[in-house]
Write an enzyme that holds these catalytic residues in place. Structure first.
Site, PDB file in Angstrom:
ATOM      1  CB  ALA A  67     -11.799 -13.259  12.325  1.00  0.00           C
ATOM      2  CG  ASP A  68      -9.847 -10.487   8.544  1.00  0.00           C
ATOM      3  OD1 ASP A  68     -11.070 -10.713   8.586  1.00  0.00           O
ATOM      4  OD2 ASP A  68      -9.347  -9.376   8.793  1.00  0.00           O
TER       5      ASP A  68
ATOM      6  CE  LYS B 154       1.978  -6.942   5.922  1.00  0.00           C
ATOM      7  NZ  LYS B 154       0.817  -6.803   5.019  1.00  0.00           N
TER       8      LYS B 154
ATOM      9  CD  GLU C 120      -3.181   1.286   6.440  1.00  0.00           C
ATOM     10  OE1 GLU C 120      -2.946   1.490   7.651  1.00  0.00           O
ATOM     11  OE2 GLU C 120      -2.951   0.206   5.870  1.00  0.00           O
TER      12      GLU C 120
ATOM     13  CG  ASP D 215      -1.953  -1.012   1.284  1.00  0.00           C
ATOM     14  OD1 ASP D 215      -2.117  -1.727   0.276  1.00  0.00           O
ATOM     15  OD2 ASP D 215      -2.624  -1.118   2.324  1.00  0.00           O
TER      16      ASP D 215
ATOM     17  CG  ASP E 209      -4.053  -1.567  14.230  1.00  0.00           C
ATOM     18  OD1 ASP E 209      -3.590  -2.371  15.066  1.00  0.00           O
ATOM     19  OD2 ASP E 209      -4.864  -1.895  13.343  1.00  0.00           O
TER      20      ASP E 209
END
Length: 257
Positions: free
Chosen positions: A171-172, A199, A83, A43, A126
């Site tokens: 959950a994702d 990452k 973002e 992003d 966050d």
């Protein structure tokens, strides 16, 4: 050579045009841009610091402008997904936890925003890793540098914020497998090292410590990320779920409730 920050500058111009120059104190990048460089699917991560709070009409106008420029469906502006986070300076300095985010737009909100959702001010844990990354990169797009604007985030708040997002990540998992596995790896490596890594760097650091049966999903996620691909996880979801549960358990051991 093209300016790597050009898409981020474009986003800042949109904010200044929408809110007025007097409302914008500073802007900076965070995320991949300051953690080893943008990857093919990264992003455009922009943080804008405001001098005042926004109105609902301003946030709606900003949302409409971002829908037009963010991601592959955009008709103009940055081709990458955007973002954008807005914070009012007085809301984040002096630091308190959880901090309040004045406005947040990301492509995961596109469908809701196109249906009429307007992001509103809300507590946002966050922001702890976001501000930590911004200070580490210390890249100004407009106004003072992040290290001049923000207090260091206490380690305890950084750790708490990253762990708070684990249930939502799990959950994702089925819908965003690659990024969930990589983000879990980054959370665990941050808890262990005190540093926020990209990452792919986090995955590379974690992989040697994993049992053999848990390496393949993270290796696949890292390879896809570096190649700018997502790939199909249909046949690999059971292994990805086992891996995610294993890493989540490691996070819990590193940060017991």
């Amino acid at each position: 050579m093209p300016d790597a920050t050009a898409p981020a500058h474009h986003v800042v111009r949109i904010v200044r045009e929408t809110l007025g120059d007097e409302a914008v104190r500073a802007a900076c990048v965070h995320g991949s841009a300051v953690l080893g460089g943008l990857r093919p699917t990264s992003d455009v991560d922009v943080l804008v610091v405001l001098t005042r709070h926004t109105t609902g009409a301003e946030r709606r106008a900003l949302t409409d402008a971002l829908l037009a420029v963010s991601g592959a469906r955009a008709h103009r502006g940055p081709a990458r997904p955007v973002e954008l986070s807005l914070v009012v300076h007085a809301d984040v300095r002096p630091w308190r936890y959880p901090p309040v985010c004045e406005y947040l737009y990301g492509e995961w909100l596109r469908d809701d925003c196109e249906a009429g959702l307007t992001p509103a001010p809300a507590p946002c844990p966050d922001l702890a890793p976001l501000l930590t990354m911004a200070r580490a990169g210390d890249v100004s797009l407009y106004g003072p540098r992040p290290t001049e604007l923000f207090d260091p985030v206490p380690e305890a708040d950084l750790r708490a914020a990253m762990v708070a997002g684990v249930p939502e990540l799990l959950a994702d998992l089925d819908g965003d497998t690659r990024n969930v596995l990589l983000t879990l790896a980054r959370i665990l490596t941050t808890l262990r090292t005190g540093r926020i890594l990209s990452k792919d760097e986090a995955a590379a650091l974690l992989l040697p410590s994993l049992p053999a049966e848990h390496r393949a999903p993270l290796e696949a996620a890292r390879a896809q990320y570096l190649a700018g691909e997502y790939g199909s996880w249909a046949d690999r979801l059971p292994a990805a779920r086992r891996h995610a549960e294993y890493v989540a358990a490691g996070i819990k051991r590193a940060y017991p409730a």
